[in-house]
Design a protein around this motif. Structure first.
Motif, mmCIF file in Angstrom:
data_model
loop_
_atom_site.group_PDB
_atom_site.id
_atom_site.type_symbol
_atom_site.label_atom_id
_atom_site.label_comp_id
_atom_site.label_asym_id
_atom_site.label_seq_id
_atom_site.Cartn_x
_atom_site.Cartn_y
_atom_site.Cartn_z
ATOM 1 N N GLY A 20 -12.243 -6.132 6.048
ATOM 2 C CA GLY A 20 -10.904 -6.285 5.501
ATOM 3 C C GLY A 20 -10.585 -7.717 5.154
ATOM 4 O O GLY A 20 -11.355 -8.385 4.468
ATOM 5 N N LEU A 29 -4.582 1.180 9.193
ATOM 6 C CA LEU A 29 -5.829 1.213 8.433
ATOM 7 C C LEU A 29 -6.315 -0.206 8.128
ATOM 8 O O LEU A 29 -7.509 -0.508 8.225
ATOM 9 N N GLU A 30 -5.374 -1.082 7.779
ATOM 10 C CA GLU A 30 -5.746 -2.480 7.506
ATOM 11 C C GLU A 30 -6.328 -3.103 8.776
ATOM 12 O O GLU A 30 -7.334 -3.821 8.726
ATOM 13 N N VAL A 41 -12.481 4.087 3.003
ATOM 14 C CA VAL A 41 -12.032 2.706 2.885
ATOM 15 C C VAL A 41 -13.203 1.751 3.110
ATOM 16 O O VAL A 41 -13.394 0.791 2.368
ATOM 17 N N ILE A 61 -6.426 0.712 0.358
ATOM 18 C CA ILE A 61 -5.662 1.531 1.305
ATOM 19 C C ILE A 61 -4.764 2.507 0.547
ATOM 20 O O ILE A 61 -4.670 3.690 0.887
ATOM 21 N N ALA A 83 -0.804 2.629 6.939
ATOM 22 C CA ALA A 83 -1.454 1.579 6.159
ATOM 23 C C ALA A 83 -1.693 0.349 7.029
ATOM 24 O O ALA A 83 -2.754 -0.282 6.949
ATOM 25 N N THR A 122 -6.472 5.549 -0.757
ATOM 26 C CA THR A 122 -6.908 6.553 0.216
ATOM 27 C C THR A 122 -5.755 7.142 1.026
ATOM 28 O O THR A 122 -5.991 7.911 1.939
ATOM 29 N N SER A 123 -4.511 6.782 0.717
ATOM 30 C CA SER A 123 -3.460 7.343 1.572
ATOM 31 C C SER A 123 -2.304 7.976 0.807
ATOM 32 O O SER A 123 -1.237 8.167 1.358
ATOM 33 N N THR A 157 -5.129 -3.894 -0.247
ATOM 34 C CA THR A 157 -3.928 -3.095 -0.478
ATOM 35 C C THR A 157 -4.242 -1.909 -1.387
ATOM 36 O O THR A 157 -3.886 -0.765 -1.100
ATOM 37 N N ALA A 200 0.855 -1.193 0.000
ATOM 38 C CA ALA A 200 0.000 0.000 0.000
ATOM 39 C C ALA A 200 0.894 1.248 0.000
ATOM 40 O O ALA A 200 0.635 2.214 -0.717
ATOM 41 N N SER A 239 -10.572 9.072 5.874
ATOM 42 C CA SER A 239 -10.157 7.944 5.041
ATOM 43 C C SER A 239 -10.736 6.618 5.519
ATOM 44 O O SER A 239 -10.981 5.730 4.709
#
Lengths: 295, 346
Positions: A237, A227-228, A144, A162, A224, A165-166, A159, A102, A140
């Motif tokens: 996820g 976020l995951e 996501v 994410i 990342a 969005t980053s 992946t 990501a 975000s």
């Protein structure tokens, strides 16, 4: 001669750190710790699952909720009697890979958009940066979640989601950097010898902005991974039985009273990875900024 | 354009957009430079020297932001005359560094800090010639040798910060000369260097010019450098040429009060420690191009200006002798003696 001999040992010791950037990085103790932790974590995730006596998917209902250090279950077992250590390390493979790729994708997107916006400025730059602003104005996590709700979740899709969005933070950093670099004389000198815009952007300017890009990329890995973990925790996820640190936390929340280690262990892994990457990012920021020597 | 002339600039005017209108900063510049000739362009900061050179190279902001008129004619690689002012950015890329090259004041910042010297020269060659990396590097090595860099093979692998200022300027010259341009524009190339290094760089430029016969436009505010390198001089003030002629004509018998003032401001060894011959200064500043004074642009700062004449009539370029021209309505009435001027102009 005598003086030369007395100075020799110290100067020899300095040879290790003769590269000033490396020397500055090594002075940042937490960053060094971060590198050590990440190295250990990566080695454990790469080789650990082969060394452990249990598979991360093998169910053993008789041994449910075994606490850590029960027999060969070094970190205990979960609600289905699966080995937590094996799941943690396999989850680490997925979480770290998702974080790494990501970061790679968002760094490429962010750098491309930032360079073009910073180099051309004018309406191209304004349009691109408003596009960045538009992306930034969504929280975000929700972005996501919305994307994840529509797309069948697989590690690759997660992946990509994410990454999409980053990348904005990197764009902004690169744009600002390129804007100042393009005013430098060597940009004019490059145009002077007949370089094309593409050459100037990617061969003259980007290599000069590599420091801030690396720092931002390191911090992006941390985000990342986080976020995951968020989206896996919320169930959008990585899908069980494939383990990830986020969905291990999700599975653990029902048994928080009965088997708290099921939440603490993946929680610690996430914290460790994220803080380590953040420390490395801080260390790199100081190391790549020559002025920090003057402080 | 005569066959002998490497560049012919005529009627070159530049205006920058400010608000709704355009502010003219360079007015109707005409000059041409023959093969092997060096023309010095002299003036204070803000007089329009650099804008003139950047306009010729088309390195100013593009059309709506600036307005460039007139023409700057050079020969392309096939010997056909081409007008740089009329060219597109795409076409200009094949001219820059190829037919016309430029070196800058700050050799430190003109080289990319992250690339090795040898690669920077080799890439500059590869923009114009389809050579392999190895061939381009071989040419780069030969160029470094030609510009007098010791141990050129080792220097190829150096980063810019590992070289001294003089060495870096030599590298810039090597890059500029890589394609054997017809015209070299040198924008204050020695200003940032020590005097001894300055002399070496001037020597180098002169020798290279002798070999390849390029025309040099040398921008400077240093009359010592002008005397050293130039064949002809052009003095610029507020975007106009105010006096031009051969070095001998302009430096030993300047007529225009502005030129006299500039020359009086040059420190002289003869006066050292004698407590005499104070440095002349010219009071005031270069006028704002958006609000130029009426009449002669220099009259508010001129010790010889007369109300009613200098502030009403914009002087035309007049020929005072063969090849020596200037803009001043009073030039025939002014004293010849420079010393008198020094006292008066202060």
């Amino acid at each position: 001669m005598a003086t030369a001999a007395t100075y020799l040992p110290s100067s020899r010791r300095l040879v290790w750190f003769s590269n000033p950037t490396l020397a500055r990085f090594m002075r940042h103790k937490l960053a060094v710790l971060g590198v050590v932790m990440i190295t250990l974590l990566v080695l454990a995730c790469v080789f650990g699952p082969w060394l452990l006596p249990y598979n991360d998917l093998s169910i053993d209902v008789r041994n449910r909720f075994a606490p850590p250090l029960t027999g060969n279950h070094y970190l205990g077992t979960d609600a289905l009697g699966r080995d937590t250590a094996a799941r943690l390390l396999n989850a680490g493979r997925i979480s770290l890979l998702v974080g790494f790729f990501a970061m790679l994708i968002s760094t490429v997107i962010g750098t491309l958009i930032g360079v073009v916006a910073g180099y051309y400025r004018g309406w191209i730059g304004a349009a691109l940066m408003r596009f960045v602003d538009a992306f930034l104005s969504f929280p975000s996590v929700f972005l996501v979640l919305v994307l994840a709700a529509f797309i069948k979740p697989s590690p690759m899709m997660i992946t990509l989601i994410i990454a999409v969005t980053s990348w904005m933070e990197i764009s902004r950093i690169v744009e600002a950097e390129i804007r100042s670099l393009r005013e430098r004389d060597f940009t004019l000198a490059a145009r002077m010898v007949g370089a094309s815009n593409r050459w100037i952007m990617f061969r003259e300017l980007v290599p000069n902005a590599i420091g801030p890009i690396i720092v931002a990329a390191t911090l992006t890995i941390a985000n990342a991974i986080l976020l995951e973990a968020y989206i896996s925790f919320l169930g959008y996820g990585i899908q069980p039985p494939l383990p990830s640190w986020g969905n291990m936390l999700n599975a653990a929340q029902q048994y928080l009273g009965k088997a708290p280690w099921l939440a603490i262990i993946p929680g610690l892994a996430i914290t460790l990875a994220v803080t380590s990457f953040n420390f490395i990012g801080d260390g790199l920021r100081d190391a790549l900024d020559g002025r920090s020597d003057l402080k | 354009m005569n066959a002998d002339e490497k560049i012919d600039v005529s009627g070159l005017s530049v205006a920058f957009r400010r608000g709704d209108g355009y502010v003219p900063v360079v007015h109707d510049i005409n000059f041409s430079i023959r093969a092997g000739e060096t023309l010095a362009l002299v003036g204070e900061s803000g007089s329009g020297k650099s804008v003139t050179s950047l306009a010729v190279m088309k390195l100013l902001a593009q059309a709506p932001k600036t307005r460039i008129e007139g023409s700057a004619v050079v020969a392309d690689s096939n010997g056909n005359a081409i007008d740089l002012v009329a060219m597109s950015e795409q076409q200009m890329r094949h001219v820059r560094g190829n037919r016309v090259a430029m070196i800058f004041q700050e050799p430190l910042t003109s080289l990319n800090p992250v690339h090795r010297i040898g690669d920077q020269i080799a890439e500059a060659i590869r923009f114009h010639d389809h050579l392999s990396k190895a061939q381009a590097r071989a040419r780069a090595l030969a160029l470094l040798e030609q510009v007098g860099i010791p141990e050129p093979a080792q220097r190829m692998e150096c980063f810019p910060h590992e070289l001294s200022g003089g060495m870096r300027q030599r590298v810039m010259i090597a890059i500029a000369l890589a394609m054997e341009p017809d015209v070299l524009i040198a924008d204050e190339p020695t200003t940032a260097l020590d005097v001894t290094v300055q002399a070496q760089i001037l020597d180098l430029l002169r020798n290279l010019q002798k070999k390849n016969g390029m025309a040099i436009l040398f921008i400077t505010h240093n009359f010592g450098v002008v005397a050293e390198i130039a064949d002809r001089v052009m003095v610029m003030y507020a975007g106009r040429i105010v006096e031009q002629g051969s070095v001998a004509q302009v430096l030993s018998s300047p007529r225009m009060p502005y030129t006299r003032g500039l020359l009086a401001a040059v420190p002289r060894f003869e006066h050292a420690g004698l407590g005499q011959g104070d440095l002349g200064t010219i009071a005031g500043f270069v006028p704002d191009p958006a609000a130029p004074p009426a009449g002669c642009a220099f009259h508010p700062r001129c010790a010889f200006s007369i109300a009613g004449r200098c502030d009403s009539l914009a002087p035309a370029l007049e020929e005072v002798e063969q090849g020596h021209q200037l803009r001043c309505v009073r030039w025939q009435e002014l004293p010849d003696n420079l010393a008198v001027v020094q006292g008066g102009a202060r």
